[in-house]
Design an enzyme around this catalytic site. Structure first.
Site, short mmCIF file in Angstrom:
data_model
loop_
_atom_site.label_atom_id
_atom_site.label_comp_id
_atom_site.label_asym_id
_atom_site.label_seq_id
_atom_site.Cartn_x
_atom_site.Cartn_y
_atom_site.Cartn_z
N GLU A 106 1.04 -1.24 -0.02
CA GLU A 106 -0.32 -0.48 0.02
C GLU A 106 1.12 1.44 0.30
OE1 GLU A 106 -2.69 -0.14 3.03
OE2 GLU A 106 -2.99 2.24 2.24
N ARG A 116 4.91 -12.63 10.22
CA ARG A 116 5.40 -11.58 9.73
C ARG A 116 6.82 -11.67 10.09
NH1 ARG A 116 2.98 -6.40 8.47
NH2 ARG A 116 1.32 -6.22 8.41
N LYS A 118 5.08 1.15 9.37
CA LYS A 118 4.48 2.19 8.66
C LYS A 118 3.95 3.63 9.29
CE LYS A 118 2.66 -0.09 4.56
NZ LYS A 118 2.42 0.19 3.83
P1 ATP Z 1 2.29 -2.08 7.81
O1 ATP Z 1 2.07 -2.24 8.84
O2 ATP Z 1 4.17 -2.09 7.86
O3 ATP Z 1 1.89 -1.09 6.99
P2 ATP Z 1 1.52 -3.42 5.51
O4 ATP Z 1 1.85 -5.26 5.43
O5 ATP Z 1 0.84 -2.78 6.17
O6 ATP Z 1 2.67 -3.46 6.33
P3 ATP Z 1 1.07 -3.46 3.24
O7 ATP Z 1 2.08 -2.21 1.98
O8 ATP Z 1 0.44 -3.88 2.81
O9 ATP Z 1 2.49 -3.32 4.67
O10 ATP Z 1 2.58 -4.52 2.74
C1 ATP Z 1 2.88 -5.04 2.00
C2 ATP Z 1 3.30 -6.63 1.75
O11 ATP Z 1 4.10 -6.86 3.02
C3 ATP Z 1 2.46 -7.71 2.44
O12 ATP Z 1 1.76 -8.28 1.69
C4 ATP Z 1 2.70 -7.59 3.41
O13 ATP Z 1 2.20 -9.17 3.91
C5 ATP Z 1 3.75 -7.67 3.52
N1 ATP Z 1 4.67 -7.56 4.83
C6 ATP Z 1 4.08 -6.28 5.62
N2 ATP Z 1 5.43 -6.86 6.38
C7 ATP Z 1 6.14 -7.35 6.72
C8 ATP Z 1 6.60 -7.64 7.81
N3 ATP Z 1 7.21 -7.13 8.84
N4 ATP Z 1 7.34 -9.68 7.65
C9 ATP Z 1 7.11 -9.77 6.19
N5 ATP Z 1 6.33 -9.00 5.40
C10 ATP Z 1 5.42 -8.54 5.46
MG MG Z 2 -0.98 -2.78 4.96
#
Ligand code: ATP
Ligand code: MG
Length: 550
Positions: A33, A257, A267
Site C-alpha cells: 500500500e 511476519r 509504516k
Molecule cells: P505496515 O503494517 O508496515 O503498514 P502492511 O502489511 O500494512 O505493513 P503493506 O504495504 O500492505 O504493508 O505490505 C505489502 C506486503 O508486505 C504485504 O503482502 C505484507 O503482508 C508484507 N509485509 C509487510 N510487513 C511485513 C513483515 N514485517 N514481514 C513480512 N512481510 C511483511
Molecule cells: Mg497494509
C-alpha cells in the site's frame, strides 16, 4: 527445479503444483500500500515473492494496493519502486488496484444481481456493534432484504455522489451467524469523497481491502497470492468472492511476519517518528526502512542474505538485529575499501624523519583484485589519543614511553618523549622511526605486536562522522505496555564533527562504502559536499552489542 537449497514451505507447495501439472508457470505479486516507505519486513515479502519466480518459471508483478485515497501518495509509489529495484528485483507489470476500479465496480454490480450484496444505511459503528462476537451470532441489518432493483439503484447513486461520506455501504450478503466474523456480511464499498492520487475525483466510493485485493489477484491471474498470517481468517472471504464472481481462481498462502528487535516495523509508527521529527526523515540511517538501511551503508546483497537466513515460517518471531548486522559486516569485509581515519587525534612528531613519501597500501586484503592506493607519510602524523598510554599495564601493545609499534603500511616507531601543556594534557608525542622497518621491505629484524592506523598531519582531510546506536532501548518497543515512543533511545546519534582522514577519501562519492581500519564500516552520506565529507557508520568490525547493557 533447482534443488541445491532446501525448499521453504511455500516453495514446496509450488514445486508440487508444477510437478503435478496444476500450473506450468506461476504468477506472484508484491502488493504494497503506497502509504509509507518500505521497511525490512517488506524485504522478506519482496525476496519471497520475487525469489519464487527466479527459482520457478513465471513472473512477479508489483501491485500498488491503492484503495485508501487519504493516506496514499505518489512520493511513496516512487520510493517503493526505487527500493524494490535497489534490492535487485524487476517486476513484469506495474499495476495499481485503482486501475481496476471500473472492473471492481462491475463485479459489485454482478454480486447485487445475484442477490449477494446489499446497500446498508447503518453507519460503520452500527454495523460493528451488530457483528456479534466469536461466540455470539450477529444481527441482520434491517436493510438486508432490499430488492435487487433497489440495491442496484442505490449503489449507482452511491457511485454518482448522491450521498455523503458514511451514509451508506455496500455489504456482501453471506451469513450473520457465520463462525468466521469476517463472513458476517463484510463491507465491500464505502463512500469517501476524497481525491485519489491516481484517479483524481472520478470516484467517491472506494472498495475495501477484501474486495479489492483478491479480485486484483484474479484479474492479474496471480497463481500464488502470498500474504502474512493475519490474513488467514480473510482467506474464506477471498475464496467466497472469487467463487461467487466466477473469476480466475487465485489462491492465498500465508507466512509469518518478520520483525526485528530494537525497532518498529509498521509504516504507521515509522510515519509518526518522521512527523514528530524524532528522525531526520524516512531515510534516516537509524530507520529500519530500506532507504534508511541504504543510507546507513547496507548492501542489497546483505539484505537478501538476511532474508534468506531468516527464511519463511508460519510462526511470528522477533529476529535479532545482530543477524542483519552480521550479514552486512560479512559482505563489507569482502568488498569495502580500507582507509585510515583518526577520530580523536593526537600529534606524533617523528624526530628523525625529513620530507615526505607516498606509501603503498592494499585496498582490501580480502579481495585479490582490490588493488592498492598511495598514502602520504610525513614527519608529523595523527594517531588516536586512545592508542597511547603514559603508564601502560603489562601486555599493552600500543604506544607508550620507550615502546615500539608499527604504523600500518609504514614504519615501526619508538616513543621517546611526551609533551604536555600546563594542564597536563598531552599535546605531542615525540618518536623516532626505524628506517629499515618499512612495510613490505622490512629488514630491521624487529617484531612488534601492535599496529596503529594514522594520518599524515599536512595531508589530513577533515570529515564529519555520524555514529548510530539502536533507535529504541528495548527489544520489543511495541509490547503495548507503554507507548512505543517512550522507549526511544535519546542517544541513538552521536556526531563527531571533525575527524582526520587520509586524502584519498576526497574521491569518495555518495554511497561509497569503506572499512575505516580498526574503526568499522562507513559510507559517504548524501549530506556531503566537496569541502565537507560526512560519513555514516554502518556497523562495527565486531559484534560490539551487549544486550545485557541494553
Ligand atoms: P505496515 O503494517 O508496515 O503498514 P502492511 O502489511 O500494512 O505493513 P503493506 O504495504 O500492505 O504493508 O505490505 C505489502 C506486503 O508486505 C504485504 O503482502 C505484507 O503482508 C508484507 N509485509 C509487510 N510487513 C511485513 C513483515 N514485517 N514481514 C513480512 N512481510 C511483511
Ligand atoms: Mg497494509
Amino acid at each position: 527445479m533447482a534443488e541445491e537449497k532446501s525448499l521453504n514451505f511455500i516453495e514446496e507447495i509450488i514445486d508440487t503444483h508444477l510437478k503435478e501439472g496444476v500450473y506450468t508457470s506461476i504468477v506472484t505479486r508484491f502488493p504494497p500500500e503506497p502509504n509509507g516507505y518500505l521497511h525490512i519486513g517488506h524485504a522478506s515479502s519482496i525476496c519471497l515473492n520475487f525469489g519464487l519466480t527466479k527459482r520457478f518459471p513465471g513472473y512477479t508483478n508489483l501491485r500498488f494496493d491503492d484503495t485508501n485515497p487519504v493516506t496514499e501518495d505518489t512520493e511513496y509509489v516512487d520510493s517503493i519502486k526505487e527500493d524494490v529495484r535497489w534490492l535487485g528485483f524487476e517486476w513484469k507489470h506495474e499495476r495499481y488496484a485503482s486501475d481496476y476500479f471500473d472492473q471492481l465496480y462491475t463485479f459489485a454490480l454482478a454480486l447485487i444481481e445475484k442477490g449477494l450484496a446489499y446497500v446498508d444505511d447503518l453507519t460503520a459503528e452500527e454495523i460493528a456493534s451488530q457483528k456479534g462476537t466469536p461466540t455470539e451470532p450477529g444481527k441482520n441489518s434491517p436493510y438486508r432484504d432490499r430488492s435487487i432493483e433497489e440495491n442496484r439503484d442505490l449503489f449507482i447513486r452511491m457511485k454518482n455522489g448522491e450521498f455523503p461520506d458514511g451514509a451508506k455501504t455496500l455489504r456482501a450478503k453471506i451469513d450473520m451467524e457465520h463462525i468466521n466474523m469476517l463472513m458476517r456480511d463484510p463491507i465491500l464499498y464505502r463512500i469517501k469523497h476524497a481525491h485519489h492520487h491516481r484517479t483524481g475525483d472520478k470516484w467517491c466510493i472506494y472498495p475495501m481491502y477484501d474486495f479489492a485485493h483478491g479480485q486484483s489477484d484474479s484479474i492479474e491471474q496471480v497463481t500464488h497470492s502470498i500474504c502474512t498470517m493475519e490474513f488467514v481468517p480473510h482467506r474464506e472471504l477471498y475464496d467466497w468472492l472469487i467463487k461467487q464472481l466466477e473469476i480466475y481462481p487465485s489462491h492465498q498462502y500465508e507466512f509469518a511476519r518478520r520483525n526485528i528487535n530494537y525497532t518498529v516495523t509498521s509504516k504507521r509508527k515509522l510515519l509518526q517518528l518522521v512527523q514528530e521529527k524524532k528522525v531526520a526523515g524516512w531515510d534516516d540511517p537509524r530507520m529500519p526502512t530500506i532507504s534508511g538501511l541504504r543510507r546507513r551503508g547496507y548492501t542489497p546483497e546483505s539484505i537478501r542474505e538476511f532474508c534468506e537466513r531468516i527464511g519463511v515460517a508460519k510462526r511470528d518471531n522477533l529476529v535479532d538485529v545482530g543477524l542483519l548486522e552480521f550479514c552486512v559486516r560479512e559482505h563489507l569485509n569482502r568488498t569495502a575499501l580500507r582507509r585510515m581515519v583518526v577520530f580523536d587525534p593526537v600529534k606524533v612528531v617523528l624526530l628523525n624523519y625529513q620530507g615526505e613519501e607516498w606509501l603503498n597500501s592494499e585496498n582490501n586484503p580480502e579481495d585479490p583484485a582490490g588493488g592498492h592506493r598511495q598514502i602520504p607519510f610525513s614527519r608529523e602524523i595523527y594517531i588516536e589519543r586512545e592508542d597511547f598510554m603514559e603508564n601502560p599495564p603489562k601486555k599493552y601493545f600500543r604506544l607508550a614511553p620507550g615502546q615500539l609499534v608499527r604504523l600500518k603500511s609504514a614504519y615501526i616507531i619508538r616513543c621517546e618523549e611526551v609533551i604536555k601543556d600546563q594542564d597536563g594534557v598531552i599535546i605531542e608525542i615525540h618518536c623516532t622511526y626505524i628506517p629499515e622497518s618499512k612495510s613490505g621491505a622490512d629488514t630491521s629484524g624487529i617484531s612488534v605486536k601492535g599496529t596503529l592506523h594514522w594520518v599524515s598531519v599536512p595531508h589530513a582531510v577533515k570529515a564529519e562522522v555520524r555514529l548510530y546506536d539502536r533507535l529504541f532501548n528495548v527489544e520489543n518497543p511495541t509490547d503495548e505496555s507503554q507507548d512505543f515512543m517512550h522507549y526511544l533511545n535519546p542517544s541513538s546519534l552521536e556526531v563527531l564533527p571533525q575527524v582526520m582522514a587520509e586524502p584519498s577519501l576526497l574521491e569518495a562519492k555518495t554511497g561509497d562504502r569503506y572499512q575505516f581500519v580498526r574503526k568499522g564500516y562507513f559510507v559517504l552520506d548524501k549530506d556531503s559536499q566537496s569541502t565537507h565529507l560526512v560519513f555514516n557508520k554502518t556497523v562495527g568490525l565486531k559484534d560490539g552489542w551487549n544486550p545485557a547493557k541494553g
